[in-house]
Write an enzyme that holds these catalytic residues in place. Structure first.
Site, PDB file in Angstrom:
ATOM      1  N   GLU A   1      44.206  71.797  45.851  1.00 27.68           N
ATOM      2  CA  GLU A   1      45.066  70.754  46.049  1.00 27.68           C
ATOM      3  C   GLU A   1      45.636  70.882  47.573  1.00 27.68           C
ATOM      4  O   GLU A   1      46.497  71.704  47.866  1.00 27.68           O
ATOM      5  CB  GLU A   1      46.267  70.596  45.403  1.00 27.68           C
ATOM      6  CG  GLU A   1      45.928  70.099  43.782  1.00 27.68           C
ATOM      7  CD  GLU A   1      45.388  68.773  43.766  1.00 27.68           C
ATOM      8  OE1 GLU A   1      44.400  68.438  43.132  1.00 27.68           O
ATOM      9  OE2 GLU A   1      45.910  67.894  44.522  1.00 27.68           O
TER      10      GLU A   1
ATOM     11  N   CYS B   1      52.627  65.853  50.108  1.00 34.22           N
ATOM     12  CA  CYS B   1      51.149  65.714  50.738  1.00 34.22           C
ATOM     13  C   CYS B   1      50.928  64.562  50.450  1.00 34.22           C
ATOM     14  O   CYS B   1      49.950  63.873  50.910  1.00 34.22           O
ATOM     15  CB  CYS B   1      50.555  66.979  49.721  1.00 34.22           C
ATOM     16  SG  CYS B   1      50.480  66.523  47.962  1.00 34.22           S
TER      17      CYS B   1
ATOM     18  N   GLU C   1      47.453  66.787  59.848  1.00 36.59           N
ATOM     19  CA  GLU C   1      48.694  66.853  58.981  1.00 36.59           C
ATOM     20  C   GLU C   1      49.872  67.373  59.806  1.00 36.59           C
ATOM     21  O   GLU C   1      49.921  68.543  60.125  1.00 36.59           O
ATOM     22  CB  GLU C   1      48.593  67.449  57.832  1.00 36.59           C
ATOM     23  CG  GLU C   1      49.554  67.104  56.889  1.00 36.59           C
ATOM     24  CD  GLU C   1      49.244  68.253  55.608  1.00 36.59           C
ATOM     25  OE1 GLU C   1      48.903  69.375  55.505  1.00 36.59           O
ATOM     26  OE2 GLU C   1      49.412  67.572  54.260  1.00 36.59           O
TER      27      GLU C   1
END
Ligand code: TXE
Length: 484
Positions: free
Chosen positions: A251, A285, A388
């Site tokens: 993940e 996230c 990110e």
């Protein structure tokens, strides 16, 4: 200076020091000062944990599901009994508002245990009559020792999301929480022992990625790895597991699009977008860090979004009124500042925020705080819109039509989650089918049903966790064919 509380490893049902006797300072993000110490463990501690997990596996894997279920339900009850203490520990450790830990993180950790404790009582198994010659059935068996590695943003929530299914189906586990946020996993071990979890079923070895995480992923007796963290680290984990043919779930990061069409319920879209932009200081996230708004609604949306964002209360995480707490570490704060600076170099305009707030109080004067920041005017494919940031920073960009915005949303190495705000049902289905993310929320964000598969595409990860997917991930299907 008062002796700092020392967190301990939990191996074979006992709280133990790291064999090397070394500890790392555990910094409180809101103050920038150490408030406890975490074991600086190494491969020797991992070996001890593997031995304990191996010893416990035979009995635990053969225990009736009802016995395993009862213990996991007891863990959930005890988390809820200690909710205030665990939520406070989570807030101090991460810098997130206490109100968020109390309302989301810790209750979800309890529900993760409860969900899998009951799921294992109702699993179905496949069987096939093969013409007149044979009877085939599939036996799903636990895989052995699971290595569970989790990040700092939702420490107990994400770790429980791995521990619960792994041990519910009969595996034993070695977990390594982030060295930045070890406290609530330490409290979980105390709860697990009180709940009667047999020694060695759950082992937690604290420490850094290279010294503890890497030995877990490389250990030949650890058959299954479930990892949540950054994409760069995910690559290292995958590399370590491949030659040992381990089963791996990753993940990873996200750069999630949040698409607002002009026909959306703008009140709901604005409220939902502020939340998806800045929840947990943008350190989720699943946060929608790239906001795309249909041009005809763009100015209205931006003005109202800025107004609502400016009302978010930054403060001491332990103050119940706080809605924006501290960033988890100096390193992460520096990363956020780097991208705000980069955004301006790439032509962006800081429409709100862009710097640290005034010192909140004396206690937090040296803490890691950053204002919710909104950047407009950036080109769609600049670095700020592709990489990110993992902090309270969002970009807002106008679009002219559906084709264009689907192209913008998909033009990204990540594919974790997205939101679409529209009252046109046909358009909702059409756009949701074409966005390349593992989850698409329509007129909502972070609505989670634990039964659905959860995970990302592209560089957001491999595999799915949640519900049936998690039970399948942590078990090995064996086909047994019996001749008639
Ligand atoms: O993650 P790391 P960090 C992103 C976010 C953040 C970046 C780094 O952008 O800035 O990742 O954050 C362990 N072998 N996300 O440093 O390094 C490490 O000790 C095995 C998104 O927290 O990936 C920790 O327990 N394990 C993410 C865990 O991996 C290793 C949430 C995660 O650390 C290891 C958090 C190794 N070689 C950060 N190196 C999400 N998608 O939710 C480190 N670790």
């Amino acid at each position: 200076m008062a002796e700092l509380e020392r967190i301990e490893n939990f191996i074979d049902g006992k709280f133990v020091d790291p064999l090397g006797g070394k500890y790392l300072d555990n910094i409180e993000p809101a103050t920038g000062k150490p408030y406890s110490q975490v074991p600086d463990s190494d491969a020797r501690d991992v070996d001890l944990a593997v031995a304990a997990a191996e010893k416990a596996f035979e009995e635990w894997s053969r225990a009736p599901a009802t016995d395993r279920s009862r213990i996991l339900l007891r863990i959930a009850d005890l988390i809820e009994r200690d909710l205030e203490q665990v939520a406070r520990a989570e807030s101090i450790d991460t810098g997130k508002p206490l109100s968020l830990a109390r309302s989301l993180d810790i209750p979800r950790a309890a529900s993760n245990f409860r969900f899998f404790a009951t799921a294992i009582l109702h699993t179905e198994s496949e069987a096939h009559i093969t013409d007149n010659v044979a009877f085939n059935y599939t036996l799903r068996q636990p895989r052995g020792i699971a290595g569970l590695i989790s990040p700092w943003n939702l420490p107990l929530y994400l770790l429980s999301w791995k521990i619960a299914p792994a041990i519910a189906v009969g595996n034993t586990a070695i977990a390594k929480p982030s060295e930045l946020t070890p406290m609530t996993s330490f409290l979980l071990c105390k709860i697990a022992r009180e709940a009667g979890l047999p020694n060695g079923v759950l082992n937690i070895v604290h420490g850094t990625g290279p010294k503890v995480g890497a030995p877990i992923t490389a250990h030949p007796k650890v058959t299954t790895i479930s990892f949540t963290g950054g994409t760069a680290t995910g690559k290292k984990v995958a590399e370590a597991c491949a030659p040992l043919f381990k089963k791996v779930s990753l993940e990873l990061g996200g750069k999630n699009p949040n698409i607002v069409f002009a026909d959306a319920d703008l009140d709901a879209a604005i409220a939902g977008s502020v939340r998806s932009s800045f929840a947990n200081q943008g350190q989720v996230c699943l946060c929608g860090s790239r906001v795309f708004v249909e041009r005809s609604a763009y100015n209205d949306f931006v003005n109202r979004f800025l107004d609502k964002t400016s009302q978010l209360r930054s403060g001491d995480p332990l103050d119940d009124k706080t809605e924006q707490g501290a960033i988890v570490s100096k390193t992460q704060l520096d990363k956020v500042m780097f991208y705000v600076d980069l955004a301006q170099k790439e032509g962006g305009r800081i429409a709100l925020g862009g710097n640290a707030p005034e010192p909140i109080n004396n206690r937090c004067r040296d803490g890691y705080f950053f204002k919710p920041t909104v950047i407009t005017g950036l080109p769609v494919s600049c670095r700020t819109n592709r990489e990110e940031i993992f902090g309270p920073v969002v970009t807002i960009t106008p679009f002219d039509n559906e084709e264009e915005v689907i192209g913008y949303a998909n033009d990204c190495e990540y594919g974790l989650a997205s939101s679409v705000w529209t009252q046109n049902l046909n358009r909702a289905h059409r756009v949701a089918e074409r966005i390349n993310t593992g989850t698409v929320w329509v007129n909502c964000w972070l609505v989670r049903d634990l039964r659905v598969p959860f995970g990302g595409m592209k560089q957001s990860g491999v595999g799915r966790e949640g519900g049936e997917e998690a039970l399948r991930f942590f078990t090995e299907p064996k086909n047994i064919c019996i001749a008639k």
